[in-house]
Design a protein around this motif. Structure first.
Motif, PDB file in Angstrom:
ATOM      1  N   TRP A  67      10.711   0.161   6.755  1.00  0.00           N
ATOM      2  CA  TRP A  67      11.719   0.602   5.820  1.00  0.00           C
ATOM      3  C   TRP A  67      13.066  -0.173   6.180  1.00  0.00           C
ATOM      4  N   LYS A 106       8.878  -2.288  -0.203  1.00  0.00           N
ATOM      5  CA  LYS A 106       9.487  -0.947  -0.274  1.00  0.00           C
ATOM      6  C   LYS A 106       9.120   0.097  -1.170  1.00  0.00           C
ATOM      7  N   ARG A 107       8.749  -0.905  -2.245  1.00  0.00           N
ATOM      8  CA  ARG A 107       8.119  -0.027  -3.470  1.00  0.00           C
ATOM      9  C   ARG A 107       6.672   0.577  -3.144  1.00  0.00           C
ATOM     10  N   GLU A 154       7.611   3.598  -0.958  1.00  0.00           N
ATOM     11  CA  GLU A 154       7.879   4.678  -1.543  1.00  0.00           C
ATOM     12  C   GLU A 154       6.716   5.532  -2.288  1.00  0.00           C
ATOM     13  N   GLY A 194       5.172   7.415   0.673  1.00  0.00           N
ATOM     14  CA  GLY A 194       6.149   8.083   1.851  1.00  0.00           C
ATOM     15  C   GLY A 194       6.414   9.721   1.814  1.00  0.00           C
TER      16      GLY A 194
END
Length: 182
Positions: free
Chosen positions: A51, A142-143, A146, A149
């Motif tokens: 992250w 990151k997308r 997410e 997560g």
């Protein structure tokens, strides 16, 4: 302590509070929770490193090169998938005999399916990056993270909590606890 086990079972089935456990009994009942938490802490730590490495504004985010980030991400996906496979094949079926939380139709296994769907997307993307088919974009990693997560972090916490002594002693005797896998 055999009397304690029967008291635990009869007290719980009567809806009363569970009797206090000795320090040794507490360790026995918490063993699986403690071990699971150690595994989960590894996943939490790796997730946080990935992250942090998604910060595209830093020169070398999280101290990881793009290649290191790809390899760490692939290792994370592989290890978490392997961890879930062991749970589903060797641990959950044993626990499900007495504990409804570990039956297929309930939350913990549904969470595994949601997490696995997210892992597949992340792994597929990272494999394309590793092969050079796609350029690695930290914002895309990151997308993808997410996307699963929330359920992952909830699962890591709930699974450990479910294996804690206050829940385990409702279903298992001390002798049974000593024989459980893990």
């Amino acid at each position: 302590m055999a009397g304690t086990n029967s008291k635990v079972a009869s007290s719980e089935s009567a809806g009363g509070p569970l009797p206090p456990l000795s320090a040794g009994d507490l360790r026995t009942y918490n063993r699986m929770s403690d071990q699971m938490d150690a595994f989960h802490n590894h996943f939490r730590m790796t997730w946080n490193q990935l992250w942090d490495a998604c910060d595209s504004s830093a020169k070398r985010p999280g101290g990881l090169s793009g290649r290191q980030m790809i390899m760490m991400g692939l290792q994370f996906c592989s290890q978490l998938d392997f961890h879930h496979s062991i749970e589903e094949q060797h641990i959950f079926p044993v626990l499900a005999k007495k504990m409804p939380e570990f039956r297929k139709e309930l939350d913990l296994l549904k969470q595994h399916k949601q997490i696995h769907a997210g892992l597949e997307k992340l792994e597929s993307y990272l494999e394309k990056c590793r092969s050079g088919e796609e350029d690695m974009r930290r914002e895309e990693v990151k997308r993808l993270m997410e996307g699963f997560g929330g359920v992952l972090w909830k699962h890591l916490d709930e699974e450990v909590q479910t294996l804690k002594a206050d829940n385990m002693c409702k279903y298992w005797s001390l002798d049974e606890m000593r024989k459980l896998p893990m």
